[in-house]
Design an enzyme around this catalytic site. Structure first.
Site, PDB file in Angstrom:
ATOM      1  N   ASP A  67       0.857  -1.191   0.000  1.00 51.35           N
ATOM      2  CA  ASP A  67       0.000   0.000   0.000  1.00 51.35           C
ATOM      3  C   ASP A  67       0.892   1.240   0.000  1.00 51.35           C
ATOM      4  O   ASP A  67       1.883   1.282   0.737  1.00 51.35           O
ATOM      5  CB  ASP A  67      -0.891  -0.045   1.255  1.00 51.35           C
ATOM      6  CG  ASP A  67      -1.778   1.178   1.375  1.00 51.35           C
ATOM      7  OD1 ASP A  67      -2.080   1.787   0.331  1.00 51.35           O
ATOM      8  OD2 ASP A  67      -2.168   1.519   2.517  1.00 51.35           O
ATOM      9  N   ASN A  69      -0.810   4.567  -0.239  1.00 52.63           N
ATOM     10  CA  ASN A  69      -1.576   5.768   0.129  1.00 52.63           C
ATOM     11  C   ASN A  69      -2.250   5.645   1.492  1.00 52.63           C
ATOM     12  O   ASN A  69      -3.117   6.445   1.831  1.00 52.63           O
ATOM     13  CB  ASN A  69      -2.602   6.122  -0.966  1.00 52.63           C
ATOM     14  CG  ASN A  69      -3.635   5.027  -1.130  1.00 52.63           C
ATOM     15  OD1 ASN A  69      -3.586   4.004  -0.449  1.00 52.63           O
ATOM     16  ND2 ASN A  69      -4.579   5.222  -2.030  1.00 52.63           N
ATOM     17  N   ASP A 251      -9.178 -16.796 -16.116  1.00 53.11           N
ATOM     18  CA  ASP A 251      -9.844 -17.247 -14.902  1.00 53.11           C
ATOM     19  C   ASP A 251     -10.956 -18.254 -15.224  1.00 53.11           C
ATOM     20  O   ASP A 251     -11.661 -18.096 -16.224  1.00 53.11           O
ATOM     21  CB  ASP A 251     -10.475 -16.004 -14.239  1.00 53.11           C
ATOM     22  CG  ASP A 251     -11.178 -16.327 -12.947  1.00 53.11           C
ATOM     23  OD1 ASP A 251     -10.482 -16.683 -11.994  1.00 53.11           O
ATOM     24  OD2 ASP A 251     -12.419 -16.219 -12.891  1.00 53.11           O
ATOM     25  N   GLU A 324      -6.324 -21.059 -16.053  1.00 54.02           N
ATOM     26  CA  GLU A 324      -6.630 -21.648 -14.741  1.00 54.02           C
ATOM     27  C   GLU A 324      -7.329 -22.974 -15.018  1.00 54.02           C
ATOM     28  O   GLU A 324      -8.550 -23.041 -15.170  1.00 54.02           O
ATOM     29  CB  GLU A 324      -7.546 -20.739 -13.909  1.00 54.02           C
ATOM     30  CG  GLU A 324      -7.670 -21.271 -12.490  1.00 54.02           C
ATOM     31  CD  GLU A 324      -8.828 -20.688 -11.688  1.00 54.02           C
ATOM     32  OE1 GLU A 324      -8.807 -20.810 -10.454  1.00 54.02           O
ATOM     33  OE2 GLU A 324      -9.777 -20.136 -12.279  1.00 54.02           O
TER      34      GLU A 324
HETATM   35  C1  GLC Z   1     -11.083 -18.263  -9.928  1.00 53.84           C
HETATM   36  C2  GLC Z   1     -10.320 -17.321  -9.048  1.00 53.84           C
HETATM   37  C3  GLC Z   1     -11.047 -17.189  -7.757  1.00 53.84           C
HETATM   38  C4  GLC Z   1     -12.413 -16.618  -8.039  1.00 53.84           C
HETATM   39  C5  GLC Z   1     -13.160 -17.462  -9.045  1.00 53.84           C
HETATM   40  C6  GLC Z   1     -14.348 -16.745  -9.588  1.00 53.84           C
HETATM   41  O1  GLC Z   1     -11.100 -19.534  -9.419  1.00 53.84           O
HETATM   42  O2  GLC Z   1      -9.002 -17.763  -8.900  1.00 53.84           O
HETATM   43  O3  GLC Z   1     -10.355 -16.384  -6.843  1.00 53.84           O
HETATM   44  O4  GLC Z   1     -13.150 -16.545  -6.855  1.00 53.84           O
HETATM   45  O5  GLC Z   1     -12.364 -17.775 -10.163  1.00 53.84           O
HETATM   46  O6  GLC Z   1     -13.951 -15.712 -10.444  1.00 53.84           O
END
Ligand code: GLC
Length: 604
Positions: A67, A69, A251, A324
């Site tokens: 951080d 700020n 994601d 992912e």
């Molecule tokens: C993925 C992300 C996770 C998120 C989910 C929904 O698994 O890594 O953090 O909650 O997607 O977007």
């Protein structure tokens, strides 16, 4: 254990849906990626092109990193400020979890605008400066790209829910309930559940239909059967590529599509035939209709083609797409690379190795062999940790030797072939620190699932820079408390200790970058009957061989590697790295390892 629960939701269920077709693909560990190649280029251009094949990628949870700020929430300027640290560590790329405007229900994974920066984290100008400063240090910035869902506050969804004939209606997944009457919504369309608990269908009284959400209610799923959704994301990707990003981490990519017939999912049973009950009190479903549906591959290929068109003067070199990809087996992982004609991800995450969640030599060996031989010669992306799972200490530690075990894990990560991804704080051994009381929980699943599911706060605590106030993370009140362990576990202390985990990470990363067999060599397992020690050879034609031995037990072990096995050449061992206090072996036949000890040596 909470991690087991969470992983079970992601993985066990999809396993049930897929045929375990273990294709016997050509073995051989060729380090040249078959489907990512282009015509041969001069060496410098080639290394720009191939930077990702031996890359060290660092995941930053911006909210918790630094951080500047004083609002207690990390920001982009904080990351810029810490770039020298990342360069010193040897990082090639940083992946930032979402920094776009968001109501922050899922801490950024609920995006309300894909072309801006959340004011909590800074401005677009701050972002451009981060990319530029990172570039000066040869660090690429990788964005998180959430395509499965948006925030319910995104303009598209506000339009979509406003009326049944709105042009955006078909951007999301709307369905009638069962048995609806004038006074009641009836039942949801089927039994599908959210990963975050309860029905995946949310009744919307205004237009009298349900919408589908695989994650939070505030994260409605986009409808990927609609071509306009595809175009919207190709445009968004181009927007960020033009700003110089090095790529994207996609994601929840496996959940883009759902069964169009809306068939119910099956219930997962235990070995006695009883339904497994999840943290929210519902039977766990097998995910067969809402995860890893075939359509996803065409979308990835489409995004890859979009990214491949970009090459900026500022960042020559390949833009990399990371997935992912929690998948049930290596055959499914192999598909995520696509084909030479239709490439998909350069780096789908190999969650097979990293989430074994126990130090089992045989299991590690077998999955590392898979990564070497069953992904068509593509590049593995190993990882052991992220913002969704308890940290390494909680999944692999034994409580007595956590530091040593973290060294073992880091060795597998960096001394294996391929790209390596790790999570901020792993390099200093940050400890999972879940909230003790329900009223302190910030991650909504920790509130609905308490106490079985405590949420993900424990692995998202502020980065521990020093032993001062709030570990140097903020001058304000940190959004999550700084763990008490920060007094001893922090960057400043570990930099000054030659035997620290930080220096172990740094040394391994240096070896990965400078030892030819590490950078280019195949992985070949050695001593394959040993159930206590994992040993492997890195070898590339014409380059000195390197052996690695890691003791997976709390007992001292002596390893006897036989020259001739798997091409291992006889010779004298020159130590490249060993655990603190470890011995230099007299020969290949006698490598002494302490409890969870590691030895890395080059054969002269
Ligand atoms: C993925 C992300 C996770 C998120 C989910 C929904 O698994 O890594 O953090 O909650 O997607 O977007």
């Amino acid at each position: 254990m909470q991690s087991a629960d969470r992983m079970a939701r992601w993985m066990a269920s999809c396993a049930a849906a897929l045929v375990l077709a273990v294709a016997s693909l050509a073995a051989g560990g060729q380090s040249v990626a078959a489907n990512n190649g282009a015509a041969e280029k001069p060496a410098s251009q080639q290394s720009e092109r191939d930077w990702w094949k031996n890359a060290v990628i660092y995941e930053i949870y911006p909210r918790s990193f630094q951080d500047t700020n004083g609002d207690g929430i990390g920001d982009l300027n904080g990351i810029t400020q810490r770039l020298d640290y990342l360069q010193e560590l040897g990082v090639d790329a940083i992946w930032l979890t979402p920094i776009y405007p968001s109501p922050q229900v899922d801490f950024g994974y609920d995006i309300s605008d894909y072309r801006a920066i959340d004011p909590q984290y800074g401005t677009l100008a701050d972002f451009d400066r981060l990319v530029e400063e990172a570039g000066k240090r040869h660090i690429r910035v990788i964005m998180d790209m959430v395509m499965n869902h948006t925030s319910d506050q995104h303009r598209w969804f506000l339009e979509s829910r406003s009326s049944r004939d709105n042009p955006y209606r078909d951007w999301y997944v709307w369905r009638d309930g069962k048995g609806e009457t004038a006074t009641s919504p009836g039942e949801p369309p089927n039994n599908w559940q959210s990963y975050f608990g309860y029905s995946a269908w949310q009744w919307d009284p205004k237009t009298r239909q349900y919408y589908y959400h695989k994650f939070y209610i505030q994260q409605p799923d986009l409808n990927w059967y609609n071509p306009k959704v595809h175009q919207a994301f190709k445009d968004i990707i181009a927007f960020w590529l033009k700003r110089g990003v090095g790529g994207f981490r996609f994601d929840a990519i496996t959940t883009l599509y759902e069964d169009p017939k809306l068939r119910d999912e099956g219930v997962v049973k235990d070995k006695n035939g009883n339904p497994i009950i999840n943290a929210y009190g519902d039977p766990q479903l097998d995910d067969s209709r809402t995860n890893n549906q075939p359509g996803v591959h065409a979308v990835i290929a489409e995004m890859r083609a979009t990214a491949d068109r970009f090459n900026s003067a500022r960042f020559p070199g390949t833009r990399v797409l990371i997935g992912e990809t929690y998948l049930p087996n290596v055959a499914e992982l192999a598909k995520m690379y696509g084909t030479p004609q239709k490439p998909e991800f350069q780096l789908p995450m190999d969650t097979q190795v990293g989430f074994i969640n126990k130090l089992d030599v045989t299991e590690f060996r077998s999955r590392l062999i898979d990564a070497e031989t069953k992904i068509d010669g593509n590049t593995p992306l190993l990882l052991f940790d992220n913002h969704d799972n308890p940290r390494i200490d909680a999944r692999y530690g034994d409580g007595a030797h956590n530091r040593e075990i973290e060294r073992v894990i880091a060795t597998v990560l960096f001394a294996s072939r391929g790209a390596a991804l790790f999570y901020y704080g792993d390099e200093i051994g940050m400890v999972t620190t879940p909230p003790r009381r329900k009223q302190d929980v910030k991650d909504p699943i920790g509130i609905t699932g308490w106490p079985k599911e405590k949420g993900r706060d424990g692995e998202r605590t502020p980065m521990q820079w020093n032993d001062g106030a709030n570990a140097g993370f903020t001058t304000g009140t940190p959004w999550l408390p700084v763990p008490p362990s920060a007094a001893a576990i922090n960057v400043e202390a570990e930099k000054n200790d030659p035997d620290s985990l930080f220096n172990w990470y740094r040394s391994l990363i240096q070896l990965k970058k400078t030892v030819s067999a590490f950078a280019h060599g195949a992985n070949v397992m050695l001593d394959t009957e040993n159930t206590a020690v994992l040993s492997w050879l890195r070898q590339a034609p014409g380059m000195p061989q390197v052996v690695v031995s890691a003791n997976f037990t709390a007992e001292p072990q002596i390893v006897n590697l036989e020259a001739g096995e798997a091409g291992l050449k006889p010779g004298h061992l020159k130590t490249l790295l060993k655990s603190p206090g470890g011995a230099d072996p007299a020969s290949l036949e006698q490598i002494d390892l302490g409890p969870f000890g590691v030895y890395i040596g080059e054969i002269e």
